[in-house]
Design an enzyme around this catalytic site. Structure first.
Site, PDB file in Angstrom:
ATOM      1  N   LYS A 110      -6.978   5.329 -14.409  1.00 31.63           N
ATOM      2  CA  LYS A 110      -6.598   4.710 -13.133  1.00 31.63           C
ATOM      3  C   LYS A 110      -6.641   5.773 -12.061  1.00 31.63           C
ATOM      4  O   LYS A 110      -6.409   6.951 -12.346  1.00 31.63           O
ATOM      5  CB  LYS A 110      -5.174   4.141 -13.212  1.00 31.63           C
TER       6      LYS A 110
HETATM    7  N1  GLU Z   1      -8.111  -2.974 -11.637  1.00 28.93           N
HETATM    8  C1  GLU Z   1      -8.411  -3.942 -12.649  1.00 28.93           C
HETATM    9  C2  GLU Z   1      -7.377  -3.890 -13.755  1.00 28.93           C
HETATM   10  O1  GLU Z   1      -6.281  -3.453 -13.543  1.00 28.93           O
HETATM   11  C3  GLU Z   1      -9.841  -3.834 -13.152  1.00 28.93           C
HETATM   12  C4  GLU Z   1     -10.192  -2.548 -13.826  1.00 28.93           C
HETATM   13  C5  GLU Z   1     -11.676  -2.431 -14.167  1.00 28.93           C
HETATM   14  O2  GLU Z   1     -12.395  -3.390 -14.026  1.00 28.93           O
HETATM   15  O3  GLU Z   1     -12.053  -1.317 -14.565  1.00 28.93           O
HETATM   16  O4  GLU Z   1      -7.609  -4.367 -14.825  1.00 28.93           O
END
Ligand code: GLU
Length: 420
Positions: A110
């Site tokens: 993240k």
């Molecule tokens: N931000 C989204 C999540 O929390 C998508 C993450 C992604 O597609 O890599 O799942």
């Protein structure tokens, strides 16, 4: 434990508590617990921005790569004023479990920049995105770590990231981010994938507990990338969506909101507040409304020890990451509220991110039908895995989902072995 003192409260405390309980359930030793609790790599960067008025402001940026055992790290990039390292660590860990649970070949990551996007012009956001991307460029890439949209970022942010990374390496690299515009190698169906998944899982949960969608009532917190289309898909399935909220307000209609008209209103005014087809509602009261299904689809930590006693919903379907604190989770369990955890309920986004990455590697675009069918198939498989494991071990859906995911990550780690 080897990691420095974890916080007592907040998303990281919640994530570590879930992991500790899972490690105990699976009978892993302290060494494995430490491997799973700590991020493999963390990067903290300064992001200087020249503002439109010529002044310079420096923002803090982060990228946390929690795990690589099953493949490249994967996870969103968040722009929000209160982003901090511990929050990003928690979100990265949840991405590892999410990817493992729905069996996409990724670890978890993240990123975040502590900036309020609403306070900035498009030009400023572009400069922040490009500078952040260049700072983290040494640790991202299609085979390393693949960012995607999250709160405060969107397909335009991903287009800037892809362009900046491509400029740095000297050629176009579509697979470095997902959630791009469709014309730039984005996947059909990606924009609605998270919400489609939330609705799909909500309907599976309702059916498993003997509820028909028609006549079932719901409230959705958040009317952004997840909540907006989740409300639309639920309403299309016959669910009466009584209330929705966004950062500026909430609206309520006992007989159900007209989501298409509400969308048009929100598009025009920037908020659901003031929608003529509904009554105004205190956003905090949305969480404790008399509805069957509550979909928290905004931010983490909204269901707490203070309000969990008053939740009237029979089902909480977590569209957001980490909306239920560990104290609230215990209260909801004791009150027989069925909690469908984030790593299952909102996994549609990363599943279609995986499809987008596969399409980038194939240089071939799938049809929307193909994307949606494969998305639903993967989510349905994960749902049945979770229900079966929960039943076999007398666990909640969250405990079962986390155990399945942690077990998959650990198996991969053991098969690869520890280097050196
Ligand atoms: N931000 C989204 C999540 O929390 C998508 C993450 C992604 O597609 O890599 O799942």
């Amino acid at each position: 434990m080897a990691w420095s003192s974890p916080p007592a409260q907040g998303p990281l405390a919640d994530a570590l508590a879930q992991l500790a309980a899972t490690v105990e359930h699976l009978g892993y030793d302290d060494g494995m617990h430490q491997m799973l609790a700590t991020a493999r790599r963390e990067m903290q960067v300064s992001v200087p921005l020249r503002r439109d008025d010529g002044s310079v402001h420096v923002y803090s940026g982060y990228r946390v790569q929690h795990n690589f055992s099953r493949g490249p790290a994967k996870g969103g990039l968040r722009f929000a004023a209160n982003v901090d390292l511990d929050e990003i660590r928690a979100l990265a860990m949840w991405m590892t479990w999410k990817c493992a649970l729905v069996d996409v070949p990724y670890g978890g990551a993240k990123g975040g920049v502590a900036i309020e996007p609403r306070d900035h012009s498009v030009g400023e956001l572009e400069r922040v995105t490009r500078r952040y991307t260049s700072e983290i460029a040494p640790i991202i890439g299609p085979e390393v770590d693949i960012p995607a949209p999250d709160i405060g970022t969107d397909e335009q942010t991903m287009a800037w990231m892809m362009d900046t990374y491509s400029a740095l390496v000297g050629h176009t690299v579509q697979g470095v981010v997902t959630g791009k515009p469709v014309g730039l190698g984005g996947s059909r169906g990606r924009a609605t994938a998270t919400s489609r998944g939330v609705a799909h899982i909500a309907l599976l949960a309702l059916a498993a507990h003997g509820f028909e969608p028609e006549g079932t009532t719901a409230a959705v917190q958040g009317f952004g990338k997840v909540g907006h289309d989740a409300a639309r898909f639920l309403a299309a399935a016959g669910v009466i969506v009584r209330a929705v909220s966004d950062v500026d307000g909430a609206v309520y209609a006992r007989d159900g909101l007209d989501i298409a008209r509400l969308s048009a209103h929100a598009e025009r005014t920037g908020s659901v507040a003031g929608f003529p087809g509904a009554e105004p509602l205190d956003p905090a009261d949305l969480l404790t409304l008399d509805v069957d299904v509550l979909v928290p689809a905004a931010i983490e930590g909204v269901l707490t020890a203070d309000n969990a006693e008053r939740v009237q919903a029979r089902f909480v379907v977590e569209g957001a990451n980490g909306p239920t604190t560990k104290d609230a989770d215990a209260i909801l369990l004791q009150r027989d509220v069925v909690v469908v955890p984030d790593i299952l309920a909102n996994a549609g986004g990363v599943i279609v991110s995986y499809f987008e990455w596969v399409q980038a590697h194939q240089a071939y675009q799938w049809s929307e039908r193909e994307v949606n069918d494969r998305l639903e198939e993967r989510l349905t498989t994960a749902w049945h895995d979770v229900v079966e494991y929960a039943g076999a071990h007398a666990l909640t859906y969250r405990q079962a989902a986390t155990a399945l995911a942690v077990r998959r990550v650990t198996e991969a780690h053991r098969q690869r072995g520890l280097y050196p």
